[in-house]
Design a protein around this motif. Structure first.
Motif, PDB file in Angstrom:
ATOM      1  N   ALA A  17     -10.711   4.375  11.087  1.00 52.18           N
ATOM      2  CA  ALA A  17      -9.879   5.584  10.957  1.00 52.18           C
ATOM      3  C   ALA A  17      -9.378   5.733   9.525  1.00 52.18           C
ATOM      4  CB  ALA A  17      -8.702   5.475  11.910  1.00 52.18           C
ATOM      5  N   THR A  18      -9.216   6.994   9.088  1.00 49.89           N
ATOM      6  CA  THR A  18      -8.657   7.240   7.750  1.00 49.89           C
ATOM      7  C   THR A  18      -7.217   7.754   7.836  1.00 49.89           C
ATOM      8  OG1 THR A  18      -9.670   9.418   7.777  1.00 49.89           O
ATOM      9  CG2 THR A  18     -10.860   7.707   6.574  1.00 49.89           C
ATOM     10  N   ALA A  19      -6.799   8.155   9.054  1.00 52.47           N
ATOM     11  CA  ALA A  19      -5.431   8.695   9.194  1.00 52.47           C
ATOM     12  C   ALA A  19      -4.448   7.532   9.338  1.00 52.47           C
ATOM     13  CB  ALA A  19      -5.352   9.604  10.410  1.00 52.47           C
ATOM     14  N   LEU A  20      -3.361   7.603   8.584  1.00 51.84           N
ATOM     15  CA  LEU A  20      -2.372   6.520   8.592  1.00 51.84           C
ATOM     16  C   LEU A  20      -1.159   6.956   9.423  1.00 51.84           C
ATOM     17  CD1 LEU A  20      -2.667   3.870   6.979  1.00 51.84           C
ATOM     18  CD2 LEU A  20      -1.212   4.874   5.232  1.00 51.84           C
ATOM     19  N   PRO A  21      -0.804   6.219  10.496  1.00 54.77           N
ATOM     20  CA  PRO A  21       0.397   6.586  11.262  1.00 54.77           C
ATOM     21  C   PRO A  21       1.631   6.488  10.357  1.00 54.77           C
ATOM     22  CG  PRO A  21      -0.836   4.840  12.363  1.00 54.77           C
ATOM     23  CD  PRO A  21      -1.457   5.016  11.007  1.00 54.77           C
ATOM     24  N   PRO A  22       2.707   7.293  10.618  1.00 54.38           N
ATOM     25  CA  PRO A  22       3.873   7.323   9.720  1.00 54.38           C
ATOM     26  C   PRO A  22       4.475   5.942   9.461  1.00 54.38           C
ATOM     27  CG  PRO A  22       4.020   9.057  11.367  1.00 54.38           C
ATOM     28  CD  PRO A  22       2.812   8.249  11.714  1.00 54.38           C
ATOM     29  N   GLY A  23       4.555   5.087  10.479  1.00 55.59           N
ATOM     30  CA  GLY A  23       5.141   3.758  10.288  1.00 55.59           C
ATOM     31  C   GLY A  23       4.336   2.942   9.300  1.00 55.59           C
ATOM     32  N   GLU A  24       3.005   3.009   9.441  1.00 53.10           N
ATOM     33  CA  GLU A  24       2.124   2.257   8.546  1.00 53.10           C
ATOM     34  C   GLU A  24       2.181   2.798   7.117  1.00 53.10           C
ATOM     35  OE1 GLU A  24      -0.117  -0.648   8.860  1.00 53.10           O
ATOM     36  OE2 GLU A  24       1.664  -0.718  10.112  1.00 53.10           O
ATOM     37  N   LEU A  25       2.431   4.130   7.021  1.00 52.65           N
ATOM     38  CA  LEU A  25       2.540   4.756   5.698  1.00 52.65           C
ATOM     39  C   LEU A  25       3.697   4.132   4.919  1.00 52.65           C
ATOM     40  CD1 LEU A  25       1.223   7.090   4.108  1.00 52.65           C
ATOM     41  CD2 LEU A  25       3.013   8.581   4.996  1.00 52.65           C
ATOM     42  N   GLY A  26       4.833   3.961   5.592  1.00 54.16           N
ATOM     43  CA  GLY A  26       6.002   3.348   4.962  1.00 54.16           C
ATOM     44  C   GLY A  26       5.716   1.914   4.572  1.00 54.16           C
ATOM     45  N   ARG A  27       5.044   1.185   5.462  1.00 47.98           N
ATOM     46  CA  ARG A  27       4.745  -0.226   5.161  1.00 47.98           C
ATOM     47  C   ARG A  27       3.743  -0.318   4.003  1.00 47.98           C
ATOM     48  NH1 ARG A  27       6.287  -1.030  10.650  1.00 47.98           N
ATOM     49  NH2 ARG A  27       4.392  -0.150  11.503  1.00 47.98           N
ATOM     50  N   ALA A  28       2.755   0.608   3.979  1.00 48.04           N
ATOM     51  CA  ALA A  28       1.781   0.615   2.872  1.00 48.04           C
ATOM     52  C   ALA A  28       2.507   0.819   1.540  1.00 48.04           C
ATOM     53  CB  ALA A  28       0.754   1.724   3.073  1.00 48.04           C
ATOM     54  N   PHE A  29       3.508   1.704   1.549  1.00 51.77           N
ATOM     55  CA  PHE A  29       4.277   2.011   0.335  1.00 51.77           C
ATOM     56  C   PHE A  29       4.881   0.727  -0.252  1.00 51.77           C
ATOM     57  CE2 PHE A  29       8.251   3.229  -1.718  1.00 51.77           C
ATOM     58  CZ  PHE A  29       7.825   4.232  -2.578  1.00 51.77           C
ATOM     59  N   PHE A  30       5.475  -0.106   0.618  1.00 51.22           N
ATOM     60  CA  PHE A  30       6.100  -1.341   0.138  1.00 51.22           C
ATOM     61  C   PHE A  30       5.070  -2.450  -0.110  1.00 51.22           C
ATOM     62  CE2 PHE A  30       9.755   0.677   2.355  1.00 51.22           C
ATOM     63  CZ  PHE A  30      10.506   0.894   1.221  1.00 51.22           C
ATOM     64  N   ARG A  31       3.986  -2.448   0.691  1.00 51.06           N
ATOM     65  CA  ARG A  31       2.964  -3.489   0.460  1.00 51.06           C
ATOM     66  C   ARG A  31       2.267  -3.284  -0.888  1.00 51.06           C
ATOM     67  NH1 ARG A  31       1.037  -2.888   6.227  1.00 51.06           N
ATOM     68  NH2 ARG A  31       2.237  -4.431   7.383  1.00 51.06           N
ATOM     69  N   ASN A  32       2.255  -2.044  -1.391  1.00 50.35           N
ATOM     70  CA  ASN A  32       1.677  -1.824  -2.727  1.00 50.35           C
ATOM     71  C   ASN A  32       2.467  -2.586  -3.794  1.00 50.35           C
ATOM     72  OD1 ASN A  32      -0.398  -0.242  -1.871  1.00 50.35           O
ATOM     73  ND2 ASN A  32       0.554   1.711  -2.377  1.00 50.35           N
ATOM     74  N   LEU A  33       3.699  -2.940  -3.486  1.00 49.06           N
ATOM     75  CA  LEU A  33       4.465  -3.803  -4.402  1.00 49.06           C
ATOM     76  C   LEU A  33       4.237  -5.273  -4.056  1.00 49.06           C
ATOM     77  CD1 LEU A  33       6.656  -1.058  -4.286  1.00 49.06           C
ATOM     78  CD2 LEU A  33       7.477  -2.526  -6.083  1.00 49.06           C
ATOM     79  N   SER A  34       4.290  -5.606  -2.761  1.00 45.88           N
ATOM     80  CA  SER A  34       4.186  -7.027  -2.399  1.00 45.88           C
ATOM     81  C   SER A  34       2.808  -7.598  -2.743  1.00 45.88           C
ATOM     82  CB  SER A  34       4.512  -7.251  -0.922  1.00 45.88           C
ATOM     83  OG  SER A  34       3.573  -6.617  -0.093  1.00 45.88           O
ATOM     84  N   GLN A  35       1.763  -6.763  -2.726  1.00 46.08           N
ATOM     85  CA  GLN A  35       0.416  -7.280  -3.037  1.00 46.08           C
ATOM     86  C   GLN A  35       0.251  -7.627  -4.517  1.00 46.08           C
ATOM     87  OE1 GLN A  35      -1.932  -8.387  -1.266  1.00 46.08           O
ATOM     88  NE2 GLN A  35      -1.654  -7.536   0.770  1.00 46.08           N
ATOM     89  N   ILE A  36       1.169  -7.167  -5.367  1.00 47.94           N
ATOM     90  CA  ILE A  36       1.129  -7.627  -6.765  1.00 47.94           C
ATOM     91  C   ILE A  36       1.237  -9.143  -6.765  1.00 47.94           C
ATOM     92  CG2 ILE A  36       2.406  -7.636  -8.966  1.00 47.94           C
ATOM     93  CD1 ILE A  36       3.257  -4.733  -8.291  1.00 47.94           C
ATOM     94  N   PHE A  37       1.976  -9.663  -5.765  1.00 48.83           N
ATOM     95  CA  PHE A  37       2.165 -11.114  -5.633  1.00 48.83           C
ATOM     96  C   PHE A  37       1.378 -11.655  -4.430  1.00 48.83           C
ATOM     97  CE2 PHE A  37       5.814  -9.471  -7.971  1.00 48.83           C
ATOM     98  CZ  PHE A  37       5.856 -10.322  -9.049  1.00 48.83           C
ATOM     99  N   PHE A  38       0.315 -10.955  -4.041  1.00 50.83           N
ATOM    100  CA  PHE A  38      -0.619 -11.383  -2.977  1.00 50.83           C
ATOM    101  C   PHE A  38      -0.037 -11.350  -1.571  1.00 50.83           C
ATOM    102  CE2 PHE A  38      -1.533 -13.932  -6.752  1.00 50.83           C
ATOM    103  CZ  PHE A  38      -2.844 -13.584  -6.992  1.00 50.83           C
ATOM    104  N   LEU A  39       1.135 -10.806  -1.363  1.00 49.14           N
ATOM    105  CA  LEU A  39       1.777 -10.949  -0.056  1.00 49.14           C
ATOM    106  C   LEU A  39       1.655  -9.688   0.792  1.00 49.14           C
ATOM    107  CD1 LEU A  39       4.871 -12.995  -1.238  1.00 49.14           C
ATOM    108  CD2 LEU A  39       2.767 -13.817  -0.200  1.00 49.14           C
ATOM    109  N   ASP A  40       1.439  -9.912   2.112  1.00 50.92           N
ATOM    110  CA  ASP A  40       1.238  -8.806   3.059  1.00 50.92           C
ATOM    111  C   ASP A  40       2.553  -8.251   3.583  1.00 50.92           C
ATOM    112  OD1 ASP A  40      -1.547  -9.012   3.145  1.00 50.92           O
ATOM    113  OD2 ASP A  40      -1.436 -10.680   4.562  1.00 50.92           O
TER     114      ASP A  40
END
Ligand code: URE
Length: 310
Positions: free
Chosen positions: A143-166
């Protein structure tokens, strides 16, 4: 994250420790080892004190902790040796890029992390699991559609993945650390993260890849570098930085696919390549630099202008 702010560093350390205390310990230990090696070699005190000799070693130690077993003594030894070597590589890269008045960014870390992951299967004590690390790239599916909850988590994971963390909450804590040091940096990081998500979605990336943050962390770093660090924060540089953030997002799978034989980790190569290209190009754009272009179309450096910091 381009901040010479000890409080932000402490907040980042706590954020990593919130995921696993060992990650906080490796990151802090890596920063200490890189900075100490630099001091032992009499690198300028100002570089060490502003953290410029600690961030590549911090990332490298954390990389070993995440990809190898953080609890194995051999990982501690390898991380310790890696932190000393990355200090040497940093000096070489700083010297080489100074010729073009360009910053070294995380290039030393990328070089060593890539070398180690490529070499790992050849050494039983580094990679005792046997077998290859190869992760051959497949075509986008799912799927390419992101549910709203996952959208918020993706927003913050884009920062945590700088340090490899999910963990998305690590990204939230990192953002709080950024905010402690600079409101502008926090806002630019948010814009970079949103641009990473939007670009990946517009290009048809699978929702799972957007949600886990692995497509977007380079966008955050590029946005920070190009708006407020190496170019003055302004509406024009923000737009330029977000174009860079979108570019880094598109470049991420290209790097991952090139590195597929060693596991397909893009590390921060997309950030380094995009930022160096956009910073070099910016010299031809007086709108961004505020400097008159020379006869060859490049911006004139004021006489005696200092080299960029990182
Ligand atoms: N720092 C990373 N995620 O390579």
């Amino acid at each position: 994250m381009f901040l010479a702010d000890a409080r932000a560093g402490a907040a980042f350390c706590l954020a990593l420790g919130a995921a696993d205390w060992r990650y906080g310990a490796y990151a802090l230990g890596g920063a200490v080892l890189g900075s100490s090696t630099a001091r032992l070699l009499h690198v300028a005190r100002a570089r060490v004190e502003t953290g410029l000799e600690g961030f590549n070693s911090c990332l490298l130690a954390l990389c070993f902790a995440v990809f190898l077993d953080a609890g194995r003594p051999s990982t501690v030894l390898l991380a310790t040796a890696g932190c000393a070597v990355v200090t040497v590589v940093t000096a070489a890269v700083v010297r080489l890029l100074r010729v073009w008045n360009l910053p070294s960014l995380t290039l030393p870390y990328c070089l060593l992390a890539s070398a180690v992951t490529i070499a790992a299967p050849a050494f039983g004590r580094i990679w005792p699991h046997g077998g290859s690390l190869a992760a051959l790239p497949g075509a986008a599916s799912g799927a390419t559609a992101l549910p709203p909850g996952e959208l918020g988590r993706a927003f913050f994971r884009n920062l945590s993945q700088i340090f490899f963390l999910d963990e998305w909450y690590v990204g939230l804590l990192l953002l709080a650390g950024l905010l402690l040091a600079s409101r502008t940096a926090a806002l630019v990081a948010c814009a970079g993260s949103a641009t990473g998500i939007l670009t990946a979605w517009a290009l048809g990336a699978p929702a799972a890849r957007i949600a886990d943050g692995t497509l977007g962390y380079n966008a955050v770093l590029v946005a920070l570098a190009l708006c407020g660090v190496f170019l003055t924060a302004a509406p024009a540089t923000l737009l330029y930085a977000l174009l860079g953030a979108a570019t880094a997002t598109a470049v991420t799978p290209a790097v991952a696919h090139l590195l597929a034989p060693s596991g397909g980790h893009a590390f921060t190569w997309p950030f380094v390549l995009t930022t160096l290209a956009f910073l070099t190009a910016a010299r031809s754009f007086p709108r961004l630099t505020g400097r008159a272009p020379g006869a060859d179309g490049t911006s004139r450096q004021p006489a005696g202008a200092p080299a960029p910091a990182a």
